[in-house]
Design an enzyme around this catalytic site. Structure first.
Site, PDB file in Angstrom:
ATOM      1  CE  LYS A   2      -4.537  -0.247   0.244  1.00 42.35           C
ATOM      2  NZ  LYS A   2      -5.238  -0.983   1.322  1.00 42.35           N
ATOM      3  CE  LYS A  21      -3.920   3.441   2.459  1.00 41.61           C
ATOM      4  NZ  LYS A  21      -5.104   2.895   3.136  1.00 41.61           N
ATOM      5  CB  SER A  77      -0.845  -0.051   1.276  1.00 36.62           C
ATOM      6  OG  SER A  77      -1.592   1.120   1.403  1.00 36.62           O
ATOM      7  CE  LYS A 104      -7.092  -2.570   6.898  1.00 44.74           C
ATOM      8  NZ  LYS A 104      -7.267  -1.117   6.857  1.00 44.74           N
ATOM      9  CG  ASP A 136      -7.795   2.163   0.857  1.00 44.34           C
ATOM     10  OD1 ASP A 136      -8.979   2.565   0.954  1.00 44.34           O
ATOM     11  OD2 ASP A 136      -7.160   1.676   1.809  1.00 44.34           O
ATOM     12  CG  ASP A 188     -10.437  -1.198   5.301  1.00 46.47           C
ATOM     13  OD1 ASP A 188     -10.748  -1.518   6.459  1.00 46.47           O
ATOM     14  OD2 ASP A 188      -9.288  -0.765   5.052  1.00 46.47           O
ATOM     15  N   GLY A 229      -3.552  -3.930   5.952  1.00 48.47           N
ATOM     16  CA  GLY A 229      -2.515  -3.603   6.935  1.00 48.47           C
ATOM     17  C   GLY A 229      -2.899  -2.401   7.781  1.00 48.47           C
ATOM     18  CD  GLU A 231      -8.907  -1.128   0.800  1.00 44.96           C
ATOM     19  OE1 GLU A 231      -7.940  -1.250   0.023  1.00 44.96           O
ATOM     20  OE2 GLU A 231      -8.810  -1.271   2.026  1.00 44.96           O
TER      21      GLU A 231
HETATM   22 MG   LIG Z   1      -8.296   0.352   3.355  1.00 43.43          MG
END
Ligand SMILES: [Mg+2]
Length: 368
Positions: free
Chosen positions: A161, A163, A135, A262, A188, A238, A290, A213
């Site tokens: 991934k 952000k 990420s 998670k 995400d 998430d 994570g 996400e």
């Molecule tokens: Mg997330």
């Protein structure tokens, strides 16, 4: 097995580089570690709550409070047959899943050690190697982002991934997709968008992402139904999924096609496994997200990710991506093919480095 004692520690651990999302910029973690004595074994758990309640309503301080005031008194001295008995013992406390998972995951590690089994086998895992993604936080410039992506791909990671947040979305994503047309790429948003941003989110369909996400609010299950209906890209939830029932609702409403599991967010291994099984039954893949964990939390994530429906690369990556030195021995390493070999030693399979943990500890409480 009898629950004998709990040692709760708070450690402060500085990240190698600050991690920025649409919610926050983290430079140093405040992490709670639980060391739970079950019969003759000591199990370790890590609290994944953030330093502030920006990802979820819990933070490091609320977890310390809930664990010491409510959860420990519910567990101390109790006899259990399995770590799966922990969750029902804590049922009177509503929510506070990260506080609960801190103790619940420690109990799983301890049970595995009592039974002389690797934790992943006790959990019913089948993978001996797990695929890893990374990420990548929001960067100031596209050049910085490009350099970060190149570094991770060179290290072998199987999925990138990014952000994103409004203003840091289409341009960087398009840039990375053009540079790397064939990589597994996802984004995400950590709840940075609103329902009327649908048109913008639809433009991301052009970049054939694995998933988008959590575009909408952390508790907006209903809003995601309309988003998913109007997007080709799978929505992954998430922040919205704290319980089995919320996962069930999300699936039956069509709010997502993928779920990020998670441990802290759902309350530990038992609930994570139930959600994993539910998703498998409904043909939704899951993966492990994570929370900037230290080695103890990372080791639990590895064990969880060995279950069969963790079929997409997770955010479980090498210790060296985050820390100058981790708190476990050996550290978590990733192969040039982007995989982690699952440890075979009993419990979480990594040894907490007590000397290192002591130097990082800012407060410690021993409860019996
Ligand atoms: Mg997330």
């Amino acid at each position: 097995m009898q629950i004998r004692s709990l040692t709760l520690r708070e450690i402060h651990l500085k990240l190698l580089t600050p991690f920025e999302t649409s919610m926050d910029r983290v430079t140093e973690r405040r992490i709670l570690l639980a060391e739970l004595n079950l019969d003759s074994a000591f199990g370790w758990g890590e609290c994944t709550a953030g330093e502030n309640p920006f990802y979820s309503p819990e933070d490091t301080q609320t977890c310390w409070h809930i664990i010491t005031t409510y959860l420990w008194p519910m567990l101390k001295g109790k006899s259990i047959d399995s770590a799966s008995d922990i969750w029902p013992l804590l049922e009177q406390v509503r929510g506070h899943t990260m506080a609960k998972a801190t103790l619940e995951t420690a109990a799983w590690d301890a049970e595995a050690k009592v039974k002389n089994l690797p934790l992943w086998k006790l959990l019913g895992g089948t993978r001996e190697e797990i695929p890893c993604g990374v990420s990548i936080g929001i960067k100031e410039t596209v050049e910085e982002l490009t350099a970060a992506v190149k570094k991770e791909l060179d290290s072998g990671y199987q999925r990138i991934k990014l952000k994103i947040k409004p203003g840091k979305d289409l341009v960087p994503v398009q840039h990375i997709r053009n540079l790397y047309p064939r990589i597994k790429l996802s984004v995400d948003a950590n709840s940075a968008y609103r329902a009327d941003d649908l048109h913008l989110l639809q433009q991301l369909d052009a970049f054939y992402l694995m998933m988008i996400e959590q575009p909408l609010g952390w508790d907006d299950l209903f809003g995601h139904v309309a988003i998913q209906k109007n997007l080709q890209t799978p929505v992954c939830l998430d922040e919205c999924i704290h319980t089995y029932e919320q996962a069930e609702a999300a699936i039956s409403l069509g709010a997502c096609k993928i779920i990020n599991v998670k441990l802290g967010r759902v309350g530990g291994h038992l609930q994570a496994k139930r959600i994993h099984d539910l998703c498998a039954k409904n043909s939704l893949p899951v993966w492990c997200g994570g929370m900037l964990e230290s080695g103890v939390g990372r080791a639990h994530n590895i064990a969880m990710s060995t279950q069969s429906n963790f079929s997409l690369p997770g955010d479980v990556s090498a210790s060296a991506r985050y820390w100058h030195q981790d708190i476990i021995t050996p550290e978590v390493t990733v192969s040039p093919e982007g995989t982690i070999t699952v440890p075979t030693a009993p419990g979480i399979g990594f040894l907490p480095n007590l000397k290192r943990i002591d130097t990082l500890t800012t407060r410690k409480l021993h409860l019996t």
